[in-house]
Design a protein around this motif. Structure first.
Motif, PDB file in Angstrom:
ATOM      1  N   PRO A  10      -4.439  -2.887  -4.738  1.00  0.00           N
ATOM      2  CA  PRO A  10      -3.525  -4.026  -4.594  1.00  0.00           C
ATOM      3  C   PRO A  10      -2.186  -3.619  -3.996  1.00  0.00           C
ATOM      4  O   PRO A  10      -1.832  -2.434  -3.965  1.00  0.00           O
ATOM      5  CB  PRO A  10      -3.364  -4.531  -6.029  1.00  0.00           C
ATOM      6  CG  PRO A  10      -4.021  -3.550  -6.912  1.00  0.00           C
ATOM      7  CD  PRO A  10      -4.840  -2.624  -6.097  1.00  0.00           C
ATOM      8  N   GLU A  11      -1.435  -4.596  -3.539  1.00  0.00           N
ATOM      9  CA  GLU A  11      -0.169  -4.320  -2.840  1.00  0.00           C
ATOM     10  C   GLU A  11       0.799  -3.538  -3.696  1.00  0.00           C
ATOM     11  O   GLU A  11       1.527  -2.670  -3.186  1.00  0.00           O
ATOM     12  CB  GLU A  11       0.462  -5.642  -2.388  1.00  0.00           C
ATOM     13  CG  GLU A  11      -0.298  -6.339  -1.282  1.00  0.00           C
ATOM     14  CD  GLU A  11       0.402  -7.607  -0.807  1.00  0.00           C
ATOM     15  OE1 GLU A  11      -0.178  -8.285   0.054  1.00  0.00           O
ATOM     16  OE2 GLU A  11       1.506  -7.896  -1.297  1.00  0.00           O
ATOM     17  N   TRP A  12       0.847  -3.815  -4.989  1.00  0.00           N
ATOM     18  CA  TRP A  12       1.794  -3.111  -5.864  1.00  0.00           C
ATOM     19  C   TRP A  12       1.436  -1.628  -6.040  1.00  0.00           C
ATOM     20  O   TRP A  12       2.275  -0.814  -6.420  1.00  0.00           O
ATOM     21  CB  TRP A  12       1.867  -3.790  -7.234  1.00  0.00           C
ATOM     22  CG  TRP A  12       0.557  -3.881  -7.968  1.00  0.00           C
ATOM     23  CD1 TRP A  12      -0.310  -4.918  -7.948  1.00  0.00           C
ATOM     24  CD2 TRP A  12      -0.040  -2.882  -8.805  1.00  0.00           C
ATOM     25  NE1 TRP A  12      -1.411  -4.655  -8.726  1.00  0.00           N
ATOM     26  CE2 TRP A  12      -1.269  -3.414  -9.270  1.00  0.00           C
ATOM     27  CE3 TRP A  12       0.342  -1.605  -9.226  1.00  0.00           C
ATOM     28  CZ2 TRP A  12      -2.114  -2.711 -10.118  1.00  0.00           C
ATOM     29  CZ3 TRP A  12      -0.508  -0.904 -10.068  1.00  0.00           C
ATOM     30  CH2 TRP A  12      -1.707  -1.441 -10.508  1.00  0.00           C
TER      31      TRP A  12
ATOM     32  N   ARG B  24      -0.621   0.136  -3.527  1.00  0.00           N
ATOM     33  CA  ARG B  24      -0.939   0.755  -2.240  1.00  0.00           C
ATOM     34  C   ARG B  24       0.091   1.800  -1.770  1.00  0.00           C
ATOM     35  O   ARG B  24      -0.305   2.871  -1.296  1.00  0.00           O
ATOM     36  CB  ARG B  24      -1.110  -0.351  -1.188  1.00  0.00           C
ATOM     37  CG  ARG B  24      -1.975   0.033   0.007  1.00  0.00           C
ATOM     38  CD  ARG B  24      -2.246  -1.194   0.860  1.00  0.00           C
ATOM     39  NE  ARG B  24      -2.926  -2.232   0.084  1.00  0.00           N
ATOM     40  CZ  ARG B  24      -2.811  -3.518   0.306  1.00  0.00           C
ATOM     41  NH1 ARG B  24      -2.054  -3.962   1.291  1.00  0.00           N
ATOM     42  NH2 ARG B  24      -3.474  -4.392  -0.443  1.00  0.00           N
TER      43      ARG B  24
ATOM     44  N   GLU C 225      -9.940  -2.581  -2.145  1.00  0.00           N
ATOM     45  CA  GLU C 225      -8.659  -2.191  -1.564  1.00  0.00           C
ATOM     46  C   GLU C 225      -7.612  -2.163  -2.677  1.00  0.00           C
ATOM     47  O   GLU C 225      -7.500  -3.116  -3.448  1.00  0.00           O
ATOM     48  CB  GLU C 225      -8.259  -3.201  -0.486  1.00  0.00           C
ATOM     49  CG  GLU C 225      -6.978  -2.875   0.252  1.00  0.00           C
ATOM     50  CD  GLU C 225      -7.155  -1.763   1.265  1.00  0.00           C
ATOM     51  OE1 GLU C 225      -8.324  -1.399   1.529  1.00  0.00           O
ATOM     52  OE2 GLU C 225      -6.150  -1.268   1.774  1.00  0.00           O
TER      53      GLU C 225
END
Length: 487
Positions: A463-465, A467, A461
């Protein structure tokens, strides 16, 4: 198990594991022979399952010790022990809960208990008489086959050792099992998904037995094993309750037929069906007890599934992450010259990398129809390095042969790449066990992210930074290959 096992060549490491498991199986078999109780039977079953998992997993590196004939023999023994084990679980459940049943229900429990005890005696006698001999023959054969490979490697023979380490092989096996395990977990959505939960239990068990002997050498290995055992126990209880319920349902049908025949026979023989006779029949009637037991087992399944559902919500993600990280760590020792990567199209440059240090990459491709060699120059902080690379294959998993070259060699070959070049800035971000590379193309309005992974089954997935910037994954799409972007 001695530390450093993962760095041994796969044949030697696999045989060391097999040797230890053979000793465990022999000890458990001896204990069962001496004291044939439920605990001894459980220990033997677990030891055989672990040995079967090892033989199945490392079969190419174990030779005759893991032949189909050997594995069939172990499967037959495991099946024989399974019947006795199931009866032990059912008898233990009756023993534990018998006092909570009503007086008129006790007859059914007694009837079923006697029937299970007779069956257990027969299966255990067969197990000790026939399968014990088979197990001794198999363990002796496997032990002899793996013995010579348990010696330290001869340094003079090092050139003939396989390139793959036990870590690399285990990482590949774990990645394959994980690729199977995750959709099986996702498929458990209701209490009716009994077959799916059983499949997840079996795969989870194989994963546990694969990594358990290596737990001391694996980061977070003990935590993953603990989670897998917790899941295995819950799914096992759920399966046991379902199997027991099915057995009770069959017993109910058999008792109903038997009762009907007994009543008909009494009538045909002119027996007076007085109140005393009916009373005696009711006292001995197993039906109320079996019906109550069936109801209890159904309730037990709902209780088990509620715990499974909660575990999937609370723990499944953490387990998956640990197993993925384990694959990454193991496959770091994978055979070199292999590139496995996933690519993502981005809508813009992520804020995290804006203004940070970047590599300036110029690369070009030499003429060729079947083989395309890539030249690459990397500039960063006043230094330059040069590389020659050939990639073979399609999709996300390709062979890659790369070597560093000199400035002079690069300069002599670079003019031949005219019309087939790419320029880009590359930002590198370490996140967990992976390195994410963000490419900002200077001759195209294009920004892409790519991450190199150790096994094709891994689909990390973003990463948040990263996405919010991902448009979609473009792994394997030819139009996003650098060689096709070059101009």
């Amino acid at each position: 198990m001695a530390r450093g096992l993962l760095h041994l060549p796969a044949p030697q490491g696999a045989r060391l594991l097999a040797r230890d498991l053979i000793d465990t199986v022999r000890a458990a078999a001896g204990q069962l022979e001496a004291t044939p109780g439920a605990d001894a039977l459980h220990d033997l079953r677990v030891a055989i399952r672990r040995l079967r998992t090892l033989l199945r997993s490392y079969q190419p590196w174990l030779g005759p010790a893991a032949s189909p004939k050997v594995r069939r023999g172990l499967r037959r023994i495991a099946s024989a022990t399974g019947t006795t084990r199931d009866i032990d679980v059912q008898l233990a459940w009756i023993e534990q809960h018998a006092s909570t049943f009503a007086a008129r229900e006790q007859a059914g429990l007694t009837w079923l208990k006697r029937r299970l005890e007779r069956r257990r005696s027969a299966t255990l006698a067969s197990l000790r008489r026939k399968e014990a001999k088979r197990l001794r023959r198999l363990t002796d054969f496997i032990g002899e086959e793996v013995r010579e490979f348990c010696l330290p490697a001869d340094p003079a023979d090092r050139a003939h050792q396989p390139a793959a380490t036990l870590a690399a092989v285990t990482g590949d096996l774990l990645g394959t099992l994980l690729h199977q395990f995750e959709p099986e977990l996702d498929a458990i959505r209701s209490i009716d998904d009994r077959n799916r939960s059983h499949a997840a239990r079996i795969t989870g068990k194989r994963i546990r037995y694969l990594i358990e002997p290596l737990g001391q050498e694996l980061s977070a290995g003990s935590d993953a094993v603990s989670q897998l055992k917790q899941l295995q126990d819950m799914l096992g209880e759920f399966n046991d309750a379902n199997q027991f319920e099915n057995l009770v349902a069959r017993a109910q049908d058999q008792v109903a037929v038997r009762q009907e025949r007994r009543f008909s026979k009494a009538v045909l023989n002119g027996k007076v069906l007085d109140e005393a006779w009916v009373g005696r029949m009711r006292e001995r009637d197993p039906c109320p007890g079996l019906a109550a037991l069936h109801e209890r087992l159904d309730a037990r399944q709902h209780e088990c599934y509620a715990r499974i559902e909660q575990w999937l919500h609370d723990e499944a993600f953490a387990l998956r992450r640990r197993l993925h990280d384990m694959v990454v760590a193991l496959c770091r020792t994978q055979i070199p010259d292999r590139e496995i990567e996933r690519k993502y199209l981005l809508r813009s440059l992520p804020d995290l990398v804006v203004g940070s240090a970047a590599q300036l990459i110029e690369q070009g491709y030499l003429p060729g129809s079947r083989v395309r060699e890539r030249l690459r120059r990397i500039r960063m902080t006043g230094t330059e390095r040069y590389y020659r690379t050939i990639k073979v294959g399609d999709g996300i998993d390709r062979a890659e042969f790369e070597e560093e070259t000199t400035r002079e060699m690069f300069a002599s070959m670079w003019p031949m790449t005219e019309g087939k070049r790419v320029r880009k800035r590359r930002y590198r971000v370490v996140f967990g066990e992976l390195i994410w590379e963000i490419d900002e193309f200077l001759d195209h309005p294009l920004i892409m992210a790519e991450v190199e992974i150790p096994h094709p089954s891994i689909d990390p997935e973003p990463p948040e930074w990263l996405r919010p910037y991902v448009v979609r994954q473009v792994s394997g799409e030819p139009e996003f290959l650098n060689v096709n972007l070059a101009r």
